[in-house]
Design a protein around this motif. Sequence first.
Motif, PDB file in Angstrom:
ATOM      1  N   ALA A  81      33.503  48.355  23.227  1.00 14.95           N
ATOM      2  CA  ALA A  81      34.385  48.788  24.314  1.00 14.95           C
ATOM      3  C   ALA A  81      34.611  50.291  24.269  1.00 14.95           C
ATOM      4  N   LEU A  82      34.785  50.848  23.077  1.00 10.03           N
ATOM      5  CA  LEU A  82      34.986  52.285  22.949  1.00 10.03           C
ATOM      6  C   LEU A  82      33.731  53.057  23.343  1.00 10.03           C
ATOM      7  N   ILE A  83      32.567  52.571  22.962  1.00  9.72           N
ATOM      8  CA  ILE A  83      31.307  53.224  23.335  1.00  9.72           C
ATOM      9  C   ILE A  83      31.113  53.173  24.841  1.00  9.72           C
ATOM     10  N   VAL A  84      31.389  52.015  25.444  1.00  2.00           N
ATOM     11  CA  VAL A  84      31.244  51.889  26.894  1.00  2.00           C
ATOM     12  C   VAL A  84      32.225  52.810  27.616  1.00  2.00           C
ATOM     13  N   PHE A  85      33.464  52.897  27.122  1.00  2.00           N
ATOM     14  CA  PHE A  85      34.453  53.766  27.747  1.00  2.00           C
ATOM     15  C   PHE A  85      34.031  55.231  27.666  1.00  2.00           C
ATOM     16  N   VAL A  86      33.603  55.677  26.493  1.00  2.00           N
ATOM     17  CA  VAL A  86      33.209  57.075  26.326  1.00  2.00           C
ATOM     18  C   VAL A  86      31.959  57.372  27.155  1.00  2.00           C
ATOM     19  N   THR A  87      31.017  56.436  27.186  1.00  2.00           N
ATOM     20  CA  THR A  87      29.806  56.635  27.981  1.00  2.00           C
ATOM     21  C   THR A  87      30.141  56.704  29.466  1.00  2.00           C
ATOM     22  N   ALA A  88      30.978  55.822  29.942  1.00  2.00           N
ATOM     23  CA  ALA A  88      31.346  55.830  31.362  1.00  2.00           C
ATOM     24  C   ALA A  88      32.146  57.084  31.719  1.00  2.00           C
ATOM     25  N   PHE A  89      33.044  57.499  30.846  1.00  2.00           N
ATOM     26  CA  PHE A  89      33.820  58.712  31.104  1.00  2.00           C
ATOM     27  C   PHE A  89      32.912  59.938  31.132  1.00  2.00           C
ATOM     28  N   GLY A  90      31.955  59.979  30.223  1.00  2.00           N
ATOM     29  CA  GLY A  90      30.995  61.085  30.204  1.00  2.00           C
ATOM     30  C   GLY A  90      30.112  61.099  31.442  1.00  2.00           C
ATOM     31  N   GLU A  91      29.669  59.917  31.868  1.00  2.00           N
ATOM     32  CA  GLU A  91      28.854  59.838  33.083  1.00  2.00           C
ATOM     33  C   GLU A  91      29.642  60.306  34.301  1.00  2.00           C
ATOM     34  N   ALA A  92      30.908  59.936  34.372  1.00  2.00           N
ATOM     35  CA  ALA A  92      31.731  60.365  35.502  1.00  2.00           C
ATOM     36  C   ALA A  92      31.928  61.880  35.482  1.00  2.00           C
ATOM     37  N   ALA A  93      32.187  62.441  34.327  1.00  2.00           N
ATOM     38  CA  ALA A  93      32.373  63.891  34.224  1.00  2.00           C
ATOM     39  C   ALA A  93      31.080  64.638  34.540  1.00  2.00           C
ATOM     40  N   LEU A  94      29.967  64.149  34.005  1.00  2.00           N
ATOM     41  CA  LEU A  94      28.689  64.790  34.283  1.00  2.00           C
ATOM     42  C   LEU A  94      28.297  64.648  35.750  1.00  2.00           C
ATOM     43  N   GLY A  95      28.565  63.492  36.333  1.00  2.00           N
ATOM     44  CA  GLY A  95      28.256  63.292  37.746  1.00  2.00           C
ATOM     45  C   GLY A  95      29.085  64.196  38.644  1.00  2.00           C
ATOM     46  N   LEU A  96      30.360  64.343  38.328  1.00  2.00           N
ATOM     47  CA  LEU A  96      31.216  65.227  39.115  1.00  2.00           C
ATOM     48  C   LEU A  96      30.751  66.677  38.997  1.00  2.00           C
ATOM     49  N   ALA A 149      17.972  68.837  36.121  1.00  2.00           N
ATOM     50  CA  ALA A 149      18.779  68.941  34.902  1.00  2.00           C
ATOM     51  C   ALA A 149      19.879  67.880  34.869  1.00  2.00           C
ATOM     52  N   ALA A 150      20.552  67.666  36.002  1.00  2.00           N
ATOM     53  CA  ALA A 150      21.624  66.667  36.033  1.00  2.00           C
ATOM     54  C   ALA A 150      21.068  65.269  35.788  1.00  2.00           C
ATOM     55  N   THR A 151      19.931  64.970  36.378  1.00  2.00           N
ATOM     56  CA  THR A 151      19.318  63.661  36.158  1.00  2.00           C
ATOM     57  C   THR A 151      18.932  63.470  34.694  1.00  2.00           C
ATOM     58  N   ALA A 152      18.356  64.501  34.101  1.00  2.00           N
ATOM     59  CA  ALA A 152      17.938  64.407  32.696  1.00  2.00           C
ATOM     60  C   ALA A 152      19.139  64.246  31.762  1.00  2.00           C
ATOM     61  N   ILE A 153      20.168  65.039  31.977  1.00  2.00           N
ATOM     62  CA  ILE A 153      21.337  64.986  31.093  1.00  2.00           C
ATOM     63  C   ILE A 153      22.074  63.658  31.244  1.00  2.00           C
ATOM     64  N   MET A 154      22.245  63.197  32.480  1.00  2.00           N
ATOM     65  CA  MET A 154      22.949  61.921  32.686  1.00  2.00           C
ATOM     66  C   MET A 154      22.137  60.747  32.153  1.00  2.00           C
ATOM     67  N   SER A 155      20.819  60.795  32.303  1.00  2.00           N
ATOM     68  CA  SER A 155      19.980  59.726  31.748  1.00  2.00           C
ATOM     69  C   SER A 155      20.038  59.721  30.228  1.00  2.00           C
ATOM     70  N   PHE A 156      20.007  60.915  29.629  1.00  2.00           N
ATOM     71  CA  PHE A 156      20.124  61.012  28.174  1.00  2.00           C
ATOM     72  C   PHE A 156      21.447  60.441  27.701  1.00  2.00           C
ATOM     73  N   TRP A 157      22.547  60.770  28.382  1.00  2.00           N
ATOM     74  CA  TRP A 157      23.870  60.273  27.999  1.00  2.00           C
ATOM     75  C   TRP A 157      23.924  58.749  28.103  1.00  2.00           C
ATOM     76  N   LEU A 158      23.361  58.194  29.175  1.00  2.00           N
ATOM     77  CA  LEU A 158      23.369  56.749  29.371  1.00  2.00           C
ATOM     78  C   LEU A 158      22.536  56.038  28.308  1.00  2.00           C
ATOM     79  N   PHE A 159      21.334  56.551  28.028  1.00  2.00           N
ATOM     80  CA  PHE A 159      20.487  55.906  27.029  1.00  2.00           C
ATOM     81  C   PHE A 159      21.050  56.074  25.617  1.00  2.00           C
ATOM     82  N   LEU A 181      23.583  53.388  21.080  1.00  2.00           N
ATOM     83  CA  LEU A 181      24.718  53.180  20.182  1.00  2.00           C
ATOM     84  C   LEU A 181      25.207  51.738  20.219  1.00  2.00           C
ATOM     85  N   ILE A 182      25.200  51.142  21.396  1.00  2.00           N
ATOM     86  CA  ILE A 182      25.614  49.725  21.490  1.00  2.00           C
ATOM     87  C   ILE A 182      24.622  48.848  20.750  1.00  2.00           C
ATOM     88  N   GLN A 183      23.324  49.103  20.900  1.00  2.00           N
ATOM     89  CA  GLN A 183      22.329  48.312  20.191  1.00  2.00           C
ATOM     90  C   GLN A 183      22.451  48.502  18.677  1.00  2.00           C
TER      91      GLN A 183
END
Length: 99
Positions: A28-43, A78-88, A93-95
């Motif tokens: 849950a913590l990994i998913v929260f941090v990943t989602a928060f990071g994706e939202a910040a990077l997307g914005l 750059a945004a696509t690469a960074i957001m994809s890296f963050w998601l993967f 980390l979950i795996q």
Amino acid sequence: MRLWHLTVAILVLGIVLSVVRDPVGRVALIVFVTAFGEAALGLTAVMALFQTIGAIGMARGLLDHAEAVAATTLVLVAATAIMSFWLFMGAWLIQATVP
């Protein structure tokens, strides 16, 4: 840093460390941090994209247009690469966390 900053930081750290003990809490913590990071990077990416698209509209010559289009392309790549890296990284980390 004031005393209440330190108190809040210790409380948050204690909550995070108690949540991390359980595998479900870790996920849950990994998913929260990943989602928060994706939202910040997307914005950030959307704001940079609007700025570069605005530069296309304000360009006067052919060279200015080419520079603005190149900046827009760079922001998109750059945004696509960074957001994809963050998601993967979050998925990895979950795996690694789940036994």
